[in-house]
Design a protein around this motif. Structure first.
Motif, PDB file in Angstrom:
ATOM      1  N   ARG A  57      -0.298  18.293  21.074  1.00  0.00           N
ATOM      2  CA  ARG A  57      -0.179  18.201  19.844  1.00  0.00           C
ATOM      3  C   ARG A  57       1.184  19.647  20.040  1.00  0.00           C
ATOM      4  N   GLN A  79       5.247  18.424  19.486  1.00  0.00           N
ATOM      5  CA  GLN A  79       5.858  19.079  18.333  1.00  0.00           C
ATOM      6  C   GLN A  79       7.032  20.023  18.745  1.00  0.00           C
ATOM      7  N   ASP A 130      10.715  19.636  17.284  1.00  0.00           N
ATOM      8  CA  ASP A 130      11.591  20.618  17.371  1.00  0.00           C
ATOM      9  C   ASP A 130      12.979  21.329  18.071  1.00  0.00           C
ATOM     10  N   LYS A 163       8.132  15.016  10.592  1.00  0.00           N
ATOM     11  CA  LYS A 163       7.226  15.122  11.211  1.00  0.00           C
ATOM     12  C   LYS A 163       6.005  15.572  10.169  1.00  0.00           C
TER      13      LYS A 163
END
Length: 428
Positions: A111, A115, A119, A428
């Motif tokens: 996780r 992310q 980003d 997202k």
């Protein structure tokens, strides 16, 4: 976390992986840099993937000198210029029970990592092997507009061919090391390319046995058996006892036999020392190495080893082998009961040749007596060893494709149609 794949399934490594501490907590989002430099995110889950990743980074760097590389990798990828946010060793697990034990940590890591990749706004994400980890990351990123590549096909030729559809849902392109794999993906409408195997590019068509023996301090005229019981503690704990008991039998029968044992890392070495002591191997004829698996294979007359990529490496250095393997009993029962394995051959040389080039002794057949008998058969029949060479050479040439360059060409083709990086992350 690794699945049954054609690259990292039980590879005997030639070095160690350095564990890094967990990074500091990740910020909610990374500020936009405004950079127009190409960004390539990668994940390698173990030593074999780390080597593949390093070769691919170098080939991509030749095409894109200013590119940035980041993700999960080991020493080889770091040395090639990849910024690693986590170390590859954190994903290097095997077997159902080991994966289940580490599942909460791995899910948290995935996780956080996915992310962080989103980003960072990469132009492409490349998952190298480690399908249980990478395919989920690839699918999540693909759904958010990131182009994705999976490098090293899971063994769809061996079990659960329908997995090809899931892989296609995760990856825009699959880069395959073996020629029998793209036709399977084609049946499911998935873009898959055979790029060859980097190991076949690295290893010369003819290897120097005498030079390897001189380097390792092994008598030139001795008979030599290389013993490689795996590169992970779980493998070594299961395979070491029957392997070293077989080596003891052979030492009793062949008084000029030397045993060379490359340990993948310090933890494996400590366990191997204990196992060899229990087996009462004659210390004067045992050569325990820190890594140097390829040199050990090259120096040997015969290799006894765990099933996995090391069998391919042994084939490429042109040595006869005996292949053994055991998994945790629970894993074996689940796989057997559900009928998940669809092939009669497991060792990669046998699969590639579509015939039995090496004896395979799996699970309950992996005993000291059977291993010793199979190894002794190679020593007693040099004409069979000579007959192997033509098959080995043909397979080597088939896999020798300048794989890193071909893989980089395929990634470049995908990148040629890339969209604006700033548009990524809307989901997202």
């Amino acid at each position: 976390m690794t699945g049954n794949s054609t690259s990292g399934n039980g590879e005997q490594g030639t070095g160690t992986q350095t564990s890094l501490p967990h990074p500091s907590p990740l910020p909610a989002a990374f500020p936009a840099t405004g950079s127009t430099r190409l960004r390539i995110a990668l994940v390698a889950g173990e030593a074999s993937g780390d080597g593949l990743g390093a070769g691919l980074i170098k080939a991509l760097r030749a095409r894109y000198p200013d590119a940035e590389f980041a993700g999960i990798g080991g020493d080889a990828m770091r040395n090639a210029g990849c910024e690693t946010w986590f170390d590859a060793s954190e994903l290097a697990l095997m077997g159902l029970t080991e994966i289940l034990r580490h599942l909460p940590r791995l899910l948290k890591l995935r996780r956080e990592f996915r992310q962080r990749v989103l980003d960072w706004k990469p132009d492409v994400f490349i998952g190298i092997d480690a399908p249980d980890f990478n395919l989920g990351v690839e699918q999540w990123l693909k759904q958010r507009g990131v182009r994705t590549v999976h490098y090293v096909s899971p063994s769809v030729w061996a079990w659960r061919e329908k997995r090809a559809e899931k892989i296609g849902a995760s990856a825009d392109m699959v880069l395959c090391l073996f020629p029998m794999e793209p036709p399977i993906y084609a049946r499911h409408g998935i873009d898959a390319r055979f790029v060859g195997h980097p190991m076949a590019d690295e290893i010369p068509l003819q290897t120097d046995r005498d030079g390897a023996r001189q380097t390792l301090g092994i008598p030139a005229q001795a008979r030599v058996l290389a013993v490689l019981p795996g590169s992970r503690l779980g493998e070594v704990s299961r395979l070491g006892p029957p392997f070293f008991a077989a080596a003891w039998q052979l030492c009793e029968q062949m008084r000029d036999l030397h045993i060379v044992v490359p340990a993948a890392n310090a933890k494996c070495k400590a366990l191997i020392v204990e196992q060899m002591r229990t087996a009462a191997l004659p210390s004067a004829r045992v050569h325990l190495l820190d890594g140097h698996a390829r040199e050990a294979m090259t120096a040997a007359d015969v290799v006894m080893l765990a099933s996995g990529t090391a069998t391919l490496e042994t084939m490429l250095v042109k040595r006869p082998m005996v292949v053994g393997y055991r998994v945790a009993e629970l894993t074996y029962r689940i796989v057997s009961t559900l009928g998940l394995i669809k092939v009669s051959r497991y060792a990669l040389p046998n699969v590639l040749a579509n015939k039995d080039l090496a004896p395979e002794l799996m699970q309950h057949d992996c005993t000291a007596d059977k291993l010793a008998a199979a190894v002794r058969d190679w020593f007693e029949h040099p004409e069979r060893v000579a007959a192997l060479q033509a098959d080995y050479l043909k397979l080597h040439q088939q896999l020798r494709q300048d794989a890193s360059a071909r893989a980089a060409d395929a990634v470049a083709e995908l990148l040629a149609g890339r969209g604006n990086r700033e548009s990524q992350g809307a989901g997202k």
